[in-house]
Write a protein that holds these residues in place. Structure first.
Motif, mmCIF file in Angstrom:
data_model
loop_
_atom_site.group_PDB
_atom_site.id
_atom_site.type_symbol
_atom_site.label_atom_id
_atom_site.label_comp_id
_atom_site.label_asym_id
_atom_site.label_seq_id
_atom_site.Cartn_x
_atom_site.Cartn_y
_atom_site.Cartn_z
ATOM 1 N N ASP A 12 5.816 -11.643 -1.033
ATOM 2 C CA ASP A 12 4.774 -11.178 -0.122
ATOM 3 C C ASP A 12 5.100 -11.572 1.319
ATOM 4 O OD1 ASP A 12 1.907 -10.075 0.115
ATOM 5 O OD2 ASP A 12 1.749 -12.018 1.111
ATOM 6 N N ARG A 13 5.575 -12.780 1.504
ATOM 7 C CA ARG A 13 5.933 -13.227 2.849
ATOM 8 C C ARG A 13 7.077 -12.386 3.423
ATOM 9 N NH1 ARG A 13 6.260 -18.515 1.908
ATOM 10 N NH2 ARG A 13 8.481 -18.519 1.467
ATOM 11 N N ALA A 14 8.037 -12.028 2.576
ATOM 12 C CA ALA A 14 9.172 -11.233 3.039
ATOM 13 C C ALA A 14 8.743 -9.836 3.485
ATOM 14 C CB ALA A 14 10.227 -11.132 1.936
ATOM 15 N N VAL A 15 7.892 -9.164 2.690
ATOM 16 C CA VAL A 15 7.496 -7.804 3.070
ATOM 17 C C VAL A 15 6.595 -7.814 4.295
ATOM 18 C CG1 VAL A 15 7.729 -6.943 0.696
ATOM 19 C CG2 VAL A 15 5.476 -7.656 1.511
ATOM 20 N N ARG A 16 5.788 -8.857 4.430
ATOM 21 C CA ARG A 16 4.886 -8.906 5.584
ATOM 22 C C ARG A 16 5.605 -9.332 6.857
ATOM 23 N NH1 ARG A 16 -0.089 -7.725 4.023
ATOM 24 N NH2 ARG A 16 -0.552 -7.889 1.796
ATOM 25 N N LYS A 17 6.785 -9.893 6.724
ATOM 26 C CA LYS A 17 7.595 -10.143 7.906
ATOM 27 C C LYS A 17 8.363 -8.883 8.313
ATOM 28 C CE LYS A 17 10.690 -13.484 10.030
ATOM 29 N NZ LYS A 17 11.378 -14.797 9.868
ATOM 30 N N ALA A 18 8.822 -8.117 7.326
ATOM 31 C CA ALA A 18 9.555 -6.876 7.623
ATOM 32 C C ALA A 18 8.618 -5.742 8.025
ATOM 33 C CB ALA A 18 10.387 -6.459 6.413
ATOM 34 N N GLY A 19 7.394 -5.723 7.477
ATOM 35 C CA GLY A 19 6.470 -4.619 7.702
ATOM 36 C C GLY A 19 6.114 -4.347 9.147
ATOM 37 N N ALA A 122 7.223 -7.748 -9.199
ATOM 38 C CA ALA A 122 7.437 -6.538 -8.398
ATOM 39 C C ALA A 122 6.393 -6.432 -7.307
ATOM 40 C CB ALA A 122 7.361 -5.297 -9.297
ATOM 41 N N MET A 123 6.815 -5.852 -6.172
ATOM 42 C CA MET A 123 5.876 -5.518 -5.109
ATOM 43 C C MET A 123 6.337 -4.249 -4.408
ATOM 44 S SD MET A 123 4.392 -7.727 -1.861
ATOM 45 C CE MET A 123 3.300 -8.692 -2.911
ATOM 46 N N ASP A 130 -1.059 -1.130 4.992
ATOM 47 C CA ASP A 130 -1.099 -2.561 4.689
ATOM 48 C C ASP A 130 -1.535 -2.810 3.242
ATOM 49 O OD1 ASP A 130 -0.704 -5.271 5.404
ATOM 50 O OD2 ASP A 130 -2.858 -5.554 5.672
ATOM 51 N N GLU A 131 -1.146 -1.918 2.343
ATOM 52 C CA GLU A 131 -1.435 -2.093 0.920
ATOM 53 C C GLU A 131 -0.233 -2.728 0.231
ATOM 54 O OE1 GLU A 131 -4.274 1.331 -0.755
ATOM 55 O OE2 GLU A 131 -2.427 2.108 0.133
ATOM 56 N N ALA A 132 -0.490 -3.800 -0.495
ATOM 57 C CA ALA A 132 0.545 -4.470 -1.277
ATOM 58 C C ALA A 132 0.222 -4.290 -2.759
ATOM 59 C CB ALA A 132 0.632 -5.946 -0.921
ATOM 60 N N PHE A 133 0.993 -3.468 -3.437
ATOM 61 C CA PHE A 133 0.870 -3.271 -4.879
ATOM 62 C C PHE A 133 1.816 -4.272 -5.542
ATOM 63 C CE2 PHE A 133 0.079 0.731 -2.754
ATOM 64 C CZ PHE A 133 -1.010 1.277 -3.413
ATOM 65 N N TRP A 134 1.298 -5.117 -6.441
ATOM 66 C CA TRP A 134 2.161 -6.141 -7.017
ATOM 67 C C TRP A 134 1.848 -6.365 -8.485
ATOM 68 C CZ3 TRP A 134 0.050 -10.885 -8.702
ATOM 69 C CH2 TRP A 134 -1.268 -11.135 -8.295
ATOM 70 N N LYS A 137 4.951 -9.886 -14.910
ATOM 71 C CA LYS A 137 4.926 -9.614 -16.344
ATOM 72 C C LYS A 137 3.849 -10.447 -17.036
ATOM 73 C CE LYS A 137 7.707 -9.655 -20.542
ATOM 74 N NZ LYS A 137 8.974 -10.097 -21.167
ATOM 75 N N GLY A 138 2.979 -9.736 -17.771
ATOM 76 C CA GLY A 138 1.925 -10.394 -18.519
ATOM 77 C C GLY A 138 0.698 -10.767 -17.717
ATOM 78 N N ARG A 139 0.704 -10.459 -16.385
ATOM 79 C CA ARG A 139 -0.434 -10.851 -15.541
ATOM 80 C C ARG A 139 -1.130 -9.647 -14.918
ATOM 81 N NH1 ARG A 139 0.427 -14.789 -11.127
ATOM 82 N NH2 ARG A 139 -1.806 -15.150 -11.495
ATOM 83 N N GLY A 140 -0.749 -8.448 -15.320
ATOM 84 C CA GLY A 140 -1.395 -7.260 -14.809
ATOM 85 C C GLY A 140 -0.795 -6.783 -13.503
ATOM 86 N N ALA A 141 -1.331 -5.667 -13.016
ATOM 87 C CA ALA A 141 -0.913 -5.065 -11.752
ATOM 88 C C ALA A 141 -2.108 -5.033 -10.813
ATOM 89 C CB ALA A 141 -0.384 -3.651 -11.981
ATOM 90 N N TRP A 142 -1.824 -5.180 -9.517
ATOM 91 C CA TRP A 142 -2.889 -5.356 -8.535
ATOM 92 C C TRP A 142 -2.532 -4.646 -7.241
ATOM 93 C CZ3 TRP A 142 -6.858 -8.624 -10.299
ATOM 94 C CH2 TRP A 142 -6.548 -9.369 -11.460
ATOM 95 N N VAL A 143 -3.556 -4.256 -6.481
ATOM 96 C CA VAL A 143 -3.364 -3.901 -5.087
ATOM 97 C C VAL A 143 -4.275 -4.843 -4.308
ATOM 98 C CG1 VAL A 143 -5.074 -2.007 -5.163
ATOM 99 C CG2 VAL A 143 -3.394 -2.108 -3.312
ATOM 100 N N GLN A 144 -3.660 -5.684 -3.485
ATOM 101 C CA GLN A 144 -4.377 -6.793 -2.861
ATOM 102 C C GLN A 144 -5.053 -7.619 -3.959
ATOM 103 O OE1 GLN A 144 -2.800 -5.881 -0.390
ATOM 104 N NE2 GLN A 144 -4.004 -4.921 1.233
ATOM 105 N N GLU A 145 -6.374 -7.642 -4.018
ATOM 106 C CA GLU A 145 -7.078 -8.438 -5.032
ATOM 107 C C GLU A 145 -7.756 -7.566 -6.091
ATOM 108 O OE1 GLU A 145 -9.760 -10.745 -2.767
ATOM 109 O OE2 GLU A 145 -8.201 -11.845 -1.698
ATOM 110 N N GLN A 146 -7.450 -6.271 -6.088
ATOM 111 C CA GLN A 146 -8.094 -5.345 -7.026
ATOM 112 C C GLN A 146 -7.157 -5.034 -8.187
ATOM 113 O OE1 GLN A 146 -9.269 -1.653 -5.210
ATOM 114 N NE2 GLN A 146 -9.683 -0.657 -7.173
ATOM 115 N N ARG A 147 -7.674 -5.183 -9.399
ATOM 116 C CA ARG A 147 -6.889 -4.901 -10.604
ATOM 117 C C ARG A 147 -6.601 -3.406 -10.700
ATOM 118 N NH1 ARG A 147 -6.107 -7.836 -15.513
ATOM 119 N NH2 ARG A 147 -4.442 -6.759 -16.617
ATOM 120 N N LEU A 148 -5.388 -3.055 -11.088
ATOM 121 C CA LEU A 148 -4.995 -1.663 -11.238
ATOM 122 C C LEU A 148 -4.998 -1.252 -12.701
ATOM 123 C CD1 LEU A 148 -1.936 -1.405 -8.794
ATOM 124 C CD2 LEU A 148 -4.326 -0.808 -8.354
#
Length: 270
Positions: A12-19, A122-123, A130-134, A137-148
Motif C-alpha cells: 500500500d505504501r508503494a502504490v501510494r508513493k507512485a500514485g 495482491a493490490m 484513489d481506490e485500492a482493491f486488495w 489469501k484466506g482473508r477476502g478481497a476489499w476496496v479500502q475498508e469495504q468487503r468485495l
C-alpha cells in the motif's frame, strides 16, 4: 474494519508513493516522453518513474525478494523467498490519450512445497479515484475498508461482461470475433475499458459480472486473479482449466455465469 498485514502495508505504501506522480504526469501527458516497444505498444517516462518508485519501496522492505516487472523484466532474488509481480501502469494507452482509467498492479507470488506457484497477496490501485482493491489469501478481497463480493447475477441476459479487444500486432482477431459473436447476443452489454487489472478488480467488486481476454501477461492479471477468487469468484482459461497465465487467457465470473460463459466459449472455439 479489516487490518492490513505488514506485507500489505508495504504494498500500500508503494502504490501510494507512485500514485501521486502518475496523477501529475497524467495532467501533463502532452509533455511526457514516449517510446514504442512494438506495434501499438508504448512505454512512457511515467511507466518508468512509477516502476522505479515501486521497486525502490518494495526492495527496501524485502531486499532478498525477486521481481517480475513489465518494464524492467525479471530481477532475481532468493529462490526460497516470494517475488513481487508488478505492472506500474496498466492501461498505458488510456493514460497517453488522457483517458482516466488506468492502474498500478502488484502481486506477491510464493512457491509451494510441490513446486507450484501461488499468488497470496495482491493490490490494484486506481490513482485517479484513489481506490485500492486488495486481497490476501484466506482473508477476502476489499476496496479500502469495504468487503468485495462478485456479482450474484445468474442470468446472462442481465449481465455486463468485460473484455479486451485485439489491436495492431496483438491478439487473435478471428478467435476474438468468434467469441464475441457467441457472447454478445446473450448478455446485457460488453465493455472494453483498457486495463485488465481493473477489469478483474471490477469483477471482484461486482461492477462487472464477468470478463474474458487473451494475449495477457502475468503482470496484467496476477493481482486481479486473487481479487476475484477472494471475492468468491472463479477464474479459468477458456477451456475451464487453471492454466490461465500459461495460456495467457482468462475467463472470470461467479460460479453460475462461469459455467454458462465457458459453454459459449467452447462452442465458439470448436
Amino acid at each position: 474494519m479489516p487490518s492490513h498485514s505488514g506485507l500489505m502495508t508495504i504494498i500500500d505504501r508503494a502504490v501510494r508513493k507512485a500514485g501521486p506522480r502518475l496523477r501529475r504526469d497524467f495532467n501533463e501527458v502532452q509533455q511526457l516522453q514516449v517510446s514504442r516497444k512494438g506495434p501499438a505498444d508504448f512505454v512512457s517516462i511515467a511507466d518508468q518513474r512509477a516502476e522505479q518508485t515501486i521497486y525502490e519501496e518494495l526492495s527496501r522492505a524485502r531486499p532478498d525478494w525477486g521481481f517480475l516487472m513489465e518494464e524492467r523484466g525479471e530481477v532475481a532474488g532468493d529462490p526460497n523467498k516470494p517475488r513481487f509481480i508488478v505492472d506500474p501502469l496498466d492501461g498505458t494507452t488510456n493514460f497517453l490519450h488522457g483517458i482516466p482509467h488506468f492502474s498500478i498492479s502488484i502481486a506477491v507470488e510464493e512457491t509451494l512445497p510441490n513446486g507450484k506457484r501461488e499468488i497470496t497477496s495482491a493490490m490494484v490501485y486506481q490513482p485517479i479515484t484513489d481506490e485500492a482493491f486488495w486481497a490476501e489469501k484466506g482473508r477476502g478481497a476489499w476496496v479500502q475498508e469495504q468487503r468485495l463480493r462478485v456479482s450474484a447475477r445468474r442470468d446472462l441476459a442481465d449481465s455486463l461482461i468485460a473484455t479486451g479487444i485485439p489491436f495492431l500486432g496483438h491478439g487473435n482477431f478471428t478467435e476474438w470475433s468468434r467469441i464475441f459473436g457467441a457472447i454478445a447476443p446473450e448478455v446485457a452489454g460488453i465493455r472494453r475499458m483498457g486495463s485488465a487489472a481493473l477489469d478483474l478488480a471490477w469483477v471482484a467488486a461486482g461492477r462487472y459480472d464477468g470478463y474474458w481476454e487473451s494475449g495477457l501477461k502475468p503482470w496484467d492479471v496476477a493481482a486481479g486473479l486473487l481479487l476475484v477468487k477472494e471475492a468468491g469468484g472463479f477464474v479459468s482459461d477458456f477451456r475451464g482449466s487453471d492454466q490461465m497465465v500459461q495460456r495467457s487467457e482468462i475467463l472470470a465470473a461467479n460460479d453460475a455465469l462461469q459455467s454458462r460463459l465457458h459453454k459459449l466459449l467452447a462452442n465458439a472455439l470448436r
